[in-house]
Design an enzyme around this catalytic site. Structure first.
Site, PDB file in Angstrom:
ATOM      1  N   THR A  27       0.867  -1.175   0.000  1.00 61.12           N
ATOM      2  CA  THR A  27       0.000   0.000   0.000  1.00 61.12           C
ATOM      3  C   THR A  27       0.904   1.225   0.000  1.00 61.12           C
ATOM      4  O   THR A  27       2.125   1.105   0.173  1.00 61.12           O
ATOM      5  CB  THR A  27      -0.908   0.047   1.250  1.00 61.12           C
ATOM      6  OG1 THR A  27      -0.083   0.293   2.408  1.00 61.12           O
ATOM      7  CG2 THR A  27      -1.680  -1.243   1.454  1.00 61.12           C
ATOM      8  N   ALA A  56       3.142  -1.103   4.724  1.00 58.80           N
ATOM      9  CA  ALA A  56       2.437   0.100   5.170  1.00 58.80           C
ATOM     10  C   ALA A  56       3.480   1.213   5.262  1.00 58.80           C
ATOM     11  O   ALA A  56       4.555   1.007   5.839  1.00 58.80           O
ATOM     12  CB  ALA A  56       1.799  -0.140   6.526  1.00 58.80           C
ATOM     13  N   ILE A  82       7.533  -2.171   6.836  1.00 59.75           N
ATOM     14  CA  ILE A  82       7.459  -0.717   6.875  1.00 59.75           C
ATOM     15  C   ILE A  82       8.067  -0.094   5.623  1.00 59.75           C
ATOM     16  O   ILE A  82       9.252  -0.265   5.341  1.00 59.75           O
ATOM     17  CB  ILE A  82       8.160  -0.161   8.139  1.00 59.75           C
ATOM     18  CG1 ILE A  82       7.707  -0.932   9.400  1.00 59.75           C
ATOM     19  CG2 ILE A  82       7.913   1.336   8.257  1.00 59.75           C
ATOM     20  CD1 ILE A  82       6.222  -0.909   9.679  1.00 59.75           C
ATOM     21  N   LYS A  83       7.216   0.638   4.912  1.00 59.95           N
ATOM     22  CA  LYS A  83       7.688   1.309   3.702  1.00 59.95           C
ATOM     23  C   LYS A  83       8.296   2.650   4.102  1.00 59.95           C
ATOM     24  O   LYS A  83       7.653   3.462   4.775  1.00 59.95           O
ATOM     25  CB  LYS A  83       6.505   1.557   2.769  1.00 59.95           C
ATOM     26  CG  LYS A  83       6.628   0.851   1.446  1.00 59.95           C
ATOM     27  CD  LYS A  83       5.377   1.094   0.665  1.00 59.95           C
ATOM     28  CE  LYS A  83       5.627   0.811  -0.780  1.00 59.95           C
ATOM     29  NZ  LYS A  83       4.436   1.150  -1.577  1.00 59.95           N
ATOM     30  N   ILE A  84       9.521   2.843   3.674  1.00 56.76           N
ATOM     31  CA  ILE A  84      10.272   4.048   4.046  1.00 56.76           C
ATOM     32  C   ILE A  84      10.746   4.714   2.753  1.00 56.76           C
ATOM     33  O   ILE A  84      11.326   4.037   1.888  1.00 56.76           O
ATOM     34  CB  ILE A  84      11.515   3.649   4.881  1.00 56.76           C
ATOM     35  CG1 ILE A  84      11.125   2.837   6.125  1.00 56.76           C
ATOM     36  CG2 ILE A  84      12.382   4.853   5.205  1.00 56.76           C
ATOM     37  CD1 ILE A  84      10.833   3.625   7.370  1.00 56.76           C
TER      38      ILE A  84
END
Ligand code: E4P
Length: 214
Positions: A27, A56, A82-84
């Site tokens: 997402t 996310a 975790i999207k960074i």
């Protein structure tokens, strides 16, 4: 190559999950905003539908904020990744999070050097944006090839998620280029099934079968 769904739409994810071949979901803030729902609520619903990495994205742009958001999100479920964003602070955050065993996905990657930095920080995944690169007159698929070569040369464990996939040909091309995963919009997933000769073939088989029974 594995296939992830690139959507936050629960109906699409339910349909995709019913196939049994979708191994994760990505997402981003735009996709979550399109659903008009709370990030954590949506992510937890996705986690209950697909048993695999669910990306996310953090909203903060500073190191402390990214680490704080990442720690909160990762506590929700072990599958949450975790999207960074690919920035100076982002890479610092990825290094910290990977040392704590938190899975990360470095997003908005448009060059091989950015992918190299992400791997050095210990990112679990890196997301090169194939379609958005193509939009600017560059070759998104070639970027996947470059990253694959670099990761193989140095035995990096970071997995390549080919992102910003726009059509079925992209999926074939990134599979040939060695992407570990393609994250595809639901529309592209449905397009991957289609071939006029498959449809014609089914119609002909059925017609012949019916004719024999007369
Ligand atoms: C996935 O990780 C990305 O957020 C997504 O693929 C971006 O796709 P877009 O360029 O179609 O917005």
């Amino acid at each position: 190559m594995e296939i992830f769904l690139d959507t936050a739409n629960i109906e699409e994810i339910k349909k995709g999950a019913s196939l049994g071949i979708i191994s994760g979901v990505t997402t981003n803030p735009s996709l979550i905003a399109r659903e008009g729902r709370d990030l954590k609520e949506v992510v937890m619903e996705i986690v209950s539908l697909i048993d695999g990495p669910i990306s996310a994205e953090v909203i903060s742009l500073d190191y402390e904020g990214m680490v704080r958001e990442a720690e909160e999100l990762s506590k929700l479920h072990p599958n949450i990744t975790i999207k960074i964003p690919m920035t100076w602070d982002g890479i610092r955050a990825v290094k910290t999070l990977s040392s704590k065993g938190i899975k990360t996905n470095v997003t908005l990657v448009f060059s091989a050097n950015q992918a190299l930095l992400a791997a050095l920080a210990g990112a679990t995944f890196v997301s090169p944006f194939v379609g958005r690169l193509d939009d600017t007159g560059h070759d998104g698929v070639y970027l996947i090839e470059e990253i694959k070569t670099i990761y193989e040369n140095y035995n990096f464990k970071t997995k390549i998620i080919a992102a910003s996939i726009r059509h079925p040909l992209h999926v074939t091309q990134v599979a040939k280029a060695g992407a570990d995963i393609a994250t595809v919009p639901f529309k592209v997933l449905t397009q991957m099934f289609a071939h006029p000769q498959t449809k014609e073939g089914i119609e002909k088989f059925l017609a012949d079968w019916q004719a024999m029974k007369k």
